[in-house]
Write a protein that holds these residues in place. Structure first.
Motif, PDB file in Angstrom:
ATOM      1  N   LYS A 125     -28.199 -57.399  -9.047  1.00 34.21           N
ATOM      2  CA  LYS A 125     -28.355 -57.260  -7.788  1.00 34.21           C
ATOM      3  C   LYS A 125     -28.739 -55.743  -7.610  1.00 34.21           C
ATOM      4  O   LYS A 125     -29.720 -55.445  -6.534  1.00 34.21           O
ATOM      5  N   LEU A 126     -28.045 -54.898  -7.986  1.00 36.08           N
ATOM      6  CA  LEU A 126     -28.279 -53.638  -7.758  1.00 36.08           C
ATOM      7  C   LEU A 126     -29.661 -52.944  -8.350  1.00 36.08           C
ATOM      8  O   LEU A 126     -30.232 -52.418  -7.908  1.00 36.08           O
ATOM      9  N   VAL A 140     -32.969 -53.220 -21.477  1.00 37.53           N
ATOM     10  CA  VAL A 140     -31.677 -53.196 -22.434  1.00 37.53           C
ATOM     11  C   VAL A 140     -30.428 -53.667 -21.973  1.00 37.53           C
ATOM     12  O   VAL A 140     -29.860 -54.464 -22.442  1.00 37.53           O
ATOM     13  N   VAL A 141     -30.285 -53.191 -20.562  1.00 35.12           N
ATOM     14  CA  VAL A 141     -29.010 -53.654 -19.937  1.00 35.12           C
ATOM     15  C   VAL A 141     -29.024 -54.939 -19.587  1.00 35.12           C
ATOM     16  O   VAL A 141     -27.901 -55.657 -19.839  1.00 35.12           O
ATOM     17  N   LEU A 142     -30.171 -55.700 -19.146  1.00 31.22           N
ATOM     18  CA  LEU A 142     -30.134 -57.153 -18.970  1.00 31.22           C
ATOM     19  C   LEU A 142     -29.921 -57.800 -20.142  1.00 31.22           C
ATOM     20  O   LEU A 142     -29.226 -58.893 -20.151  1.00 31.22           O
ATOM     21  N   LEU A 304     -24.471 -45.872 -17.350  1.00 30.32           N
ATOM     22  CA  LEU A 304     -23.875 -45.868 -15.892  1.00 30.32           C
ATOM     23  C   LEU A 304     -23.992 -47.287 -15.289  1.00 30.32           C
ATOM     24  O   LEU A 304     -23.246 -47.802 -14.718  1.00 30.32           O
ATOM     25  N   TYR A 305     -25.355 -47.969 -15.720  1.00 29.98           N
ATOM     26  CA  TYR A 305     -25.333 -49.332 -14.997  1.00 29.98           C
ATOM     27  C   TYR A 305     -24.512 -50.452 -15.283  1.00 29.98           C
ATOM     28  O   TYR A 305     -24.018 -51.307 -14.899  1.00 29.98           O
ATOM     29  N   LEU A 306     -23.603 -50.283 -16.523  1.00 30.43           N
ATOM     30  CA  LEU A 306     -22.878 -51.058 -17.073  1.00 30.43           C
ATOM     31  C   LEU A 306     -21.386 -50.810 -16.631  1.00 30.43           C
ATOM     32  O   LEU A 306     -20.464 -51.595 -17.307  1.00 30.43           O
ATOM     33  N   VAL A 307     -21.151 -50.042 -15.783  1.00 30.94           N
ATOM     34  CA  VAL A 307     -19.827 -49.628 -15.267  1.00 30.94           C
ATOM     35  C   VAL A 307     -19.196 -50.824 -14.381  1.00 30.94           C
ATOM     36  O   VAL A 307     -18.145 -51.223 -14.523  1.00 30.94           O
ATOM     37  N   PRO A 308     -19.851 -51.492 -13.344  1.00 30.72           N
ATOM     38  CA  PRO A 308     -19.189 -52.448 -12.621  1.00 30.72           C
ATOM     39  C   PRO A 308     -18.779 -53.631 -13.253  1.00 30.72           C
ATOM     40  O   PRO A 308     -19.511 -54.023 -14.189  1.00 30.72           O
ATOM     41  N   PRO A 341     -17.183 -50.251  -6.369  1.00 28.34           N
ATOM     42  CA  PRO A 341     -17.632 -48.785  -5.546  1.00 28.34           C
ATOM     43  C   PRO A 341     -18.168 -47.757  -6.375  1.00 28.34           C
ATOM     44  O   PRO A 341     -19.156 -47.299  -6.089  1.00 28.34           O
ATOM     45  N   LEU A 342     -17.486 -47.542  -7.275  1.00 26.52           N
ATOM     46  CA  LEU A 342     -17.766 -46.453  -8.238  1.00 26.52           C
ATOM     47  C   LEU A 342     -19.124 -46.768  -8.776  1.00 26.52           C
ATOM     48  O   LEU A 342     -20.048 -45.874  -9.015  1.00 26.52           O
ATOM     49  N   GLY A 343     -19.173 -47.975  -9.400  1.00 32.13           N
ATOM     50  CA  GLY A 343     -20.479 -48.351 -10.422  1.00 32.13           C
ATOM     51  C   GLY A 343     -21.669 -48.173  -9.452  1.00 32.13           C
ATOM     52  O   GLY A 343     -22.694 -47.816  -9.643  1.00 32.13           O
ATOM     53  N   ALA A 344     -21.441 -48.796  -8.185  1.00 33.30           N
ATOM     54  CA  ALA A 344     -22.542 -48.924  -7.080  1.00 33.30           C
ATOM     55  C   ALA A 344     -23.095 -47.361  -6.772  1.00 33.30           C
ATOM     56  O   ALA A 344     -24.300 -47.159  -6.644  1.00 33.30           O
TER      57      ALA A 344
END
Length: 376
Positions: A125-126, A140-142, A304-308, A341-344
């Protein structure tokens, strides 16, 4: 009027207010849903909201499963597989952390899953909201998220409480579903094309809930996979989207409200494990991004994308609490509360963070480095 109507009206109003406040700043609303639950949890009778929050979780997992049809699995690139290998190293490391924390093998496996899995729903979503889907790091992230969800689906089936016999029975039923989709799927799709949207919505809801009863939470994920395999992804996404979004908002509100009681007995071990969980995957995913061929900034973005953390963490936390592992449940809930919240924020400001860490170089140096690492 039924008391649940009052609870629903209050909850929906508070969630709408929170979403309106963050919308103008370009932030996703999920962190606000959690924080709203923390603030009003003791004043709101969240039990009156059921079954909408539970339905929201099932539809969220169903939507994640819709992304795993055969076409999407075939699209997995070598880059994603290489990055996913390093990302998966969080599983054995998390397992070792669980043993060091005094957990038995089952508890350590649950903790490993909590530390390993990122939130597909939140991250996707982000990425879409921030219009970064076409970026090289997003591919890569997906792909990494696909592998993560498949691994956790297997872990949930194994640790769901039925033991090896139940796991084998679940695998057999999964195969039966896929055989049905393989041989009768085209006929079913042609039949459903003539049905009204209302009837398809009801049949889809019944199928998702029924499969969840058989396989617990992973069943909702599985039903989405099967629906995608039947070629129903776009239609079901369109039909389930509004209902899912409402249910998900209420689900995260309830998670925030119920977290108060669970976190009152928070131990230093739980806090330490949450911090380690957040820090553990950053270097692994950064290294995975490098192995996937991403440049310095792009591999930082991917890490960073994979934090949440999100939906599967909460499922694992609920499973751990039910099986007598309150420490794992605390880690799962606190990790979600902190990481969303941090990941966003990290995803939103990833370009600025990368620019601060890797300032623009002289044009000649940048051109020379671009030849060595073409994806920057």
């Amino acid at each position: 009027m039924h008391p649940s109507l009052e609870a629903f009206a209050l909850a929906a109003g508070l969630l709408a207010l929170g979403a309106a406040l963050v919308h103008r700043f370009g932030f996703p609303p999920l962190p606000v849903y959690l924080l709203t639950g923390l603030v009003v949890g003791e004043r709101l009778h969240v039990e009156d909201l059921e079954p909408l929050p539970s339905l929201g979780l099932l539809l969220l997992l169903f939507s994640v499963g819709l992304e795993f049809g055969p076409d999407r699995l075939r699209e997995l690139s070598g880059k994603a597989l290489r990055a996913g290998f390093f990302d998966a190293l969080a599983l054995p490391l998390g397992f070792l952390l669980g043993l060091l924390a005094g957990l038995d093998l089952r508890g350590a496996l649950l903790l490993a899953g909590v530390i390993y899995i990122s939130s597909s729903a939140v991250i996707v979503k982000l990425i879409i909201d921030l219009r970064r889907a076409a970026n090289p790091e997003s591919e890569v992230v997906l792909g990494v998220l696909v592998l993560e969800d498949l691994v956790i689906a297997l872990l949930l089936a194994l640790l769901g409480g039925q033991g090896p016999v139940g796991f084998l029975g679940g695998v057999a039923l999964v195969l039966a579903y896929f055989l049905f989709a393989r041989f009768l799927g085209p006929r079913l799709v042609r039949f459903m094309e003539g049905l009204s949207d209302e009837l398809v919505l009801l049949l889809g809801a019944a199928f998702t809930a029924g499969t969840a009863l058989l396989f617990h939470a992973v069943g909702a994920f599985l039903s989405g996979v099967i629906a995608a395999g039947l070629g129903l992804r776009e239609r079901l996404e369109h039909l389930f989207g509004p209902v899912r979004d409402l249910g998900v908002a209420l689900f995260f509100l309830v998670v925030g409200a119920e977290a108060l009681g669970l976190l009152r007995g928070l131990t230093p071990w739980a806090v330490g494990l949450v911090l380690l969980g957040l820090l553990l995957k950053l270097p692994l995913n950064h290294l995975g991004g490098a192995r996937a061929g991403l440049g310095r900034k792009r591999r930082l973005y991917s890490a960073l994308y994979l934090v949440p953390r999100g939906e599967f963490n909460l499922v694992l936390g609920a499973l751990a609490l039910g099986q007598g592992y309150p420490l794992v449940a605390q880690v799962a809930v606190l990790l979600v509360l902190v990481s969303i919240p941090l990941g966003a924020l990290l995803i939103r400001f990833a370009p600025e963070i990368a620019q601060a860490l890797y300032p623009e170089e002289h044009p000649k140096k940048r051109a020379k480095r671009a030849e060595e690492s073409p994806v920057e």
